[in-house]
Design an enzyme around this catalytic site. Structure first.
Site, PDB file in Angstrom:
ATOM      1  CB  CYS A  97      -1.024  -0.228   1.272  1.00 35.12           C
ATOM      2  SG  CYS A  97      -2.416   1.299   0.907  1.00 35.12           S
ATOM      3  CG  HIS A 224      -3.404  -3.632   3.266  1.00 34.87           C
ATOM      4  ND1 HIS A 224      -2.428  -3.080   4.005  1.00 34.87           N
ATOM      5  CD2 HIS A 224      -4.061  -2.593   2.597  1.00 34.87           C
ATOM      6  CE1 HIS A 224      -2.555  -1.541   3.978  1.00 34.87           C
ATOM      7  NE2 HIS A 224      -3.549  -1.509   3.037  1.00 34.87           N
ATOM      8  CD  GLU A 226      -0.707  -5.529   5.784  1.00 31.75           C
ATOM      9  OE1 GLU A 226      -1.329  -4.227   5.782  1.00 31.75           O
ATOM     10  OE2 GLU A 226      -0.742  -6.141   4.609  1.00 31.75           O
TER      11      GLU A 226
END
Length: 268
Positions: A97, A224, A226
């Protein structure tokens, strides 16, 4: 072969996904540590002792000059030689990002013709004109052998950004496609790259959601990974759980995003 690769997670003013990214690398088997960008610039922290560098999502320096620009400038001025040495030594870099925005504006991606620190593309305001927070389907176009995408063909991840639209001159886009650097693309429900909203949440040209460099060792993406480390992170996990239990199927042990970090650790 490295028994336990060391991953450095960059943190600093405005970066707010550093703990999740650190957890992702720990779950994947790395020895992970958060390191402040100013400690790297001042050389209190040495980039060279790590195998992987990650620039997490967030809004570094408040995006006051545009997404990722201030962080990119800080790294270009204070870490130029360390970064070039890191790349030359065959190590891995991932930007997620805001981290992807920084890598693009720093010129580490896409690094056409192997030239680093030269900006070729940019990431700008979403075509929708608003912040996008949704889950998207992604297809892997890995002709290059990106170290982070080994064994992945499709993946489902969340996006949350206001400046994620990849824009470049048509000649640059053609070269990216020819060299196979457009390794991650927004797709429709059938798995085909799309420019249609909201499957393509920001209007990125050629549906590009992520890029790698010519070596396949530097990777940046707007979604994302994560944020999908556990099965329960999936927005429809309760429905999926019930469906699988009724059919006598086992539940997934982890979220799809974790594989990206496992691949990075396995590389070493």
């Amino acid at each position: 072969m490295v028994k336990k690769p060391k991953a450095l997670i960059i943190t600093g003013k405005g970066i707010n996904c550093d703990w999740e990214t650190l957890r992702a690398f720990e779950m994947a088997g790395a020895e992970a540590k958060r390191g402040h960008i100013l400690d790297l610039v001042s050389k209190r922290e040495k980039l060279g002792k790590y195998h992987i560098m990650a620039i997490p999502g967030g809004f570094s320096y408040g995006d006051d000059l545009g997404a990722g620009i201030a962080l990119a400038n800080k790294m270009r001025i204070g870490l130029k030689e360390a970064l070039l040495s890191f790349v030359k030594q065959g190590k891995l870099i991932i930007g997620i990002c805001n981290g992807f925005q920084a890598l693009v504006k720093l010129g580490l991606l896409p690094a056409l013709n192997g030239k680093y620190l030269v900006q070729n593309v940019t990431l700008t305001i979403n075509a929708s004109g608003r912040f996008e927070d949704r889950w998207v389907n992604l297809g892997v176009n890995d002709k290059k052998g990106c170290a982070f995408l080994t064994g992945i063909r499709n993946i489902y991840l969340p996006v949350r950004h206001g400046e994620g639209r990849l824009v470049a001159h048509k000649d640059v886009l053609s070269k990216i496609a020819r060299e196979g650097l457009d390794v991650l693309r927004y797709t429709d429900s059938g798995g085909k790259p799309t420019m249609g909203y909201p499957a393509n949440p920001n209007g990125s040209m050629n549906a590009i959601a992520g890029l790698c460099d010519p070596t396949g060792r530097i990777f940046g993406l707007m979604p994302h990974p994560e944020a999908f480390l556990l099965f329960e992170n999936h927005p429809g996990w309760t429905r999926i759980k019930e469906q699988r239990l009724r059919r006598g199927l086992p539940l997934p042990d982890e979220g799809e995003g974790l594989q990206i970090f496992r691949n990075a650790v396995s590389y070493f």
